[in-house]
Design a protein around this motif. Structure first.
Motif, PDB file in Angstrom:
ATOM      1  N   CYS A   4       4.693   4.275  -3.488  1.00 16.92           N
ATOM      2  CA  CYS A   4       4.940   3.074  -4.397  1.00 16.92           C
ATOM      3  C   CYS A   4       3.444   2.801  -4.581  1.00 16.92           C
ATOM      4  CB  CYS A   4       5.487   2.046  -3.581  1.00 16.92           C
ATOM      5  SG  CYS A   4       7.025   2.084  -3.133  1.00 16.92           S
ATOM      6  N   PHE A   5       3.409   2.269  -6.016  1.00 12.58           N
ATOM      7  CA  PHE A   5       2.132   1.850  -6.516  1.00 12.58           C
ATOM      8  C   PHE A   5       2.181   0.468  -6.961  1.00 12.58           C
ATOM      9  CE2 PHE A   5       2.603   6.300  -7.110  1.00 12.58           C
ATOM     10  CZ  PHE A   5       1.178   6.799  -6.525  1.00 12.58           C
ATOM     11  N   GLY A   6       1.277  -0.294  -6.873  1.00 12.95           N
ATOM     12  CA  GLY A   6       1.117  -1.593  -7.173  1.00 12.95           C
ATOM     13  C   GLY A   6      -0.281  -2.359  -7.055  1.00 12.95           C
ATOM     14  N   ALA A   7      -0.227  -3.438  -7.419  1.00 12.66           N
ATOM     15  CA  ALA A   7      -1.487  -4.032  -7.653  1.00 12.66           C
ATOM     16  C   ALA A   7      -1.612  -5.035  -6.333  1.00 12.66           C
ATOM     17  CB  ALA A   7      -1.805  -4.995  -8.903  1.00 12.66           C
ATOM     18  N   LEU A   8      -2.626  -5.069  -5.717  1.00 16.83           N
ATOM     19  CA  LEU A   8      -2.978  -6.053  -4.316  1.00 16.83           C
ATOM     20  C   LEU A   8      -3.214  -7.286  -4.994  1.00 16.83           C
ATOM     21  CD1 LEU A   8      -3.356  -6.228  -1.508  1.00 16.83           C
ATOM     22  CD2 LEU A   8      -5.501  -5.616  -1.778  1.00 16.83           C
ATOM     23  N   VAL A   9      -2.500  -8.434  -4.588  1.00 14.87           N
ATOM     24  CA  VAL A   9      -2.452  -9.538  -4.988  1.00 14.87           C
ATOM     25  C   VAL A   9      -3.013 -10.697  -3.903  1.00 14.87           C
ATOM     26  CG1 VAL A   9      -1.235  -9.526  -7.142  1.00 14.87           C
ATOM     27  CG2 VAL A   9      -0.119 -10.258  -4.979  1.00 14.87           C
ATOM     28  N   GLY A  10      -3.065 -10.336  -2.822  1.00 15.94           N
ATOM     29  CA  GLY A  10      -3.334 -11.092  -1.693  1.00 15.94           C
ATOM     30  C   GLY A  10      -3.292 -10.226  -0.418  1.00 15.94           C
ATOM     31  N   TRP A  11      -3.862 -11.110   0.680  1.00 16.08           N
ATOM     32  CA  TRP A  11      -3.793 -10.498   1.822  1.00 16.08           C
ATOM     33  C   TRP A  11      -3.992 -11.603   3.040  1.00 16.08           C
ATOM     34  CZ3 TRP A  11      -7.642  -9.334  -1.401  1.00 16.08           C
ATOM     35  CH2 TRP A  11      -9.050  -9.613  -1.207  1.00 16.08           C
ATOM     36  N   ASP A  12      -3.702 -11.195   4.070  1.00 18.68           N
ATOM     37  CA  ASP A  12      -3.989 -12.451   5.408  1.00 18.68           C
ATOM     38  C   ASP A  12      -4.022 -11.456   6.603  1.00 18.68           C
ATOM     39  OD1 ASP A  12      -4.437 -14.788   6.678  1.00 18.68           O
ATOM     40  OD2 ASP A  12      -2.160 -15.288   6.588  1.00 18.68           O
ATOM     41  N   HIS A  13      -4.470 -11.976   7.456  1.00 18.23           N
ATOM     42  CA  HIS A  13      -4.589 -11.316   8.929  1.00 18.23           C
ATOM     43  C   HIS A  13      -4.383 -12.271   9.968  1.00 18.23           C
ATOM     44  CE1 HIS A  13      -8.503 -13.199   9.403  1.00 18.23           C
ATOM     45  NE2 HIS A  13      -8.365 -12.735  10.732  1.00 18.23           N
ATOM     46  N   VAL A  27       2.291  -6.471  -6.158  1.00 14.35           N
ATOM     47  CA  VAL A  27       3.459  -6.287  -7.225  1.00 14.35           C
ATOM     48  C   VAL A  27       3.221  -5.242  -8.095  1.00 14.35           C
ATOM     49  CG1 VAL A  27       3.402  -9.037  -7.424  1.00 14.35           C
ATOM     50  CG2 VAL A  27       2.101  -7.954  -8.564  1.00 14.35           C
ATOM     51  N   GLN A  28       4.229  -4.872  -8.556  1.00 13.27           N
ATOM     52  CA  GLN A  28       4.439  -3.248  -9.212  1.00 13.27           C
ATOM     53  C   GLN A  28       4.129  -3.637 -10.595  1.00 13.27           C
ATOM     54  OE1 GLN A  28       7.737  -1.158  -8.187  1.00 13.27           O
ATOM     55  NE2 GLN A  28       7.385  -1.353  -5.991  1.00 13.27           N
ATOM     56  N   SER A  29       4.162  -4.881 -11.349  1.00 16.87           N
ATOM     57  CA  SER A  29       3.752  -4.961 -12.714  1.00 16.87           C
ATOM     58  C   SER A  29       3.535  -6.347 -12.832  1.00 16.87           C
ATOM     59  CB  SER A  29       5.212  -4.447 -13.703  1.00 16.87           C
ATOM     60  OG  SER A  29       6.229  -5.292 -13.574  1.00 16.87           O
ATOM     61  N   SER A  30       3.151  -6.746 -13.998  1.00 22.83           N
ATOM     62  CA  SER A  30       2.756  -8.398 -14.406  1.00 22.83           C
ATOM     63  C   SER A  30       4.212  -8.781 -14.819  1.00 22.83           C
ATOM     64  CB  SER A  30       1.821  -8.429 -15.527  1.00 22.83           C
ATOM     65  OG  SER A  30       2.557  -7.546 -16.581  1.00 22.83           O
ATOM     66  N   GLU A  31       5.084  -8.293 -15.178  1.00 21.41           N
ATOM     67  CA  GLU A  31       6.366  -8.717 -15.315  1.00 21.41           C
ATOM     68  C   GLU A  31       7.196  -9.047 -13.937  1.00 21.41           C
ATOM     69  OE1 GLU A  31       8.257  -9.840 -18.075  1.00 21.41           O
ATOM     70  OE2 GLU A  31       6.252  -9.489 -18.924  1.00 21.41           O
ATOM     71  N   ALA A  32       6.965  -8.390 -12.978  1.00 19.27           N
ATOM     72  CA  ALA A  32       7.484  -8.614 -11.543  1.00 19.27           C
ATOM     73  C   ALA A  32       6.578  -9.837 -10.884  1.00 19.27           C
ATOM     74  CB  ALA A  32       7.359  -7.292 -10.808  1.00 19.27           C
ATOM     75  N   ALA A  33       5.563  -9.918 -11.268  1.00 15.80           N
ATOM     76  CA  ALA A  33       4.646 -11.015 -10.650  1.00 15.80           C
ATOM     77  C   ALA A  33       5.153 -12.359 -11.123  1.00 15.80           C
ATOM     78  CB  ALA A  33       3.423 -10.792 -10.984  1.00 15.80           C
ATOM     79  N   LYS A  34       5.694 -12.354 -12.381  1.00 19.08           N
ATOM     80  CA  LYS A  34       5.974 -13.466 -13.285  1.00 19.08           C
ATOM     81  C   LYS A  34       7.483 -13.922 -12.506  1.00 19.08           C
ATOM     82  CE  LYS A  34       3.785 -12.767 -17.409  1.00 19.08           C
ATOM     83  NZ  LYS A  34       4.028 -12.275 -18.841  1.00 19.08           N
TER      84      LYS A  34
END
Length: 79
Positions: A4-13, A27-34
């Motif tokens: 799977c490919f996507g953009a990292l938009v956040g993380w926590d630990h 998220v996999q695309s800007s549309e998915a993020a919206k």
């Protein structure tokens, strides 16, 4: 195995004793993020694995590792 490919938009630990739970949001695309919440991935790793991963990411990013500054005489004396 599916990739799977996507953009990292956040993380926590979360510190889990001798391990770390790393939570990544993607998220996999800007549309998915919206339209949707991000995909969540959780990884349980040892603290040594986390340190190796962190050092690797710093190195491949071209950044210099963070070196703690020496404390000045005032801080050494009064802290």
């Amino acid at each position: 195995m599916m990739e799977c490919f996507g953009a990292l938009v956040g993380w926590d630990h979360h510190d889990a004793g001798d391990r770390i739970m790393l939570r990544l949001e993607s998220v996999q695309s800007s549309e998915a993020a919206k339209n949707h919440d991000p995909d969540l991935f959780r990884f349980l790793m040892t603290k040594q694995q986390a340190a190796i991963l962190g050092n690797y990411l710093v190195r491949i990013s071209g950044q210099s590792p963070v070196v703690p500054k020496k404390r000045g005489w005032f801080r050494r004396r009064f802290s």
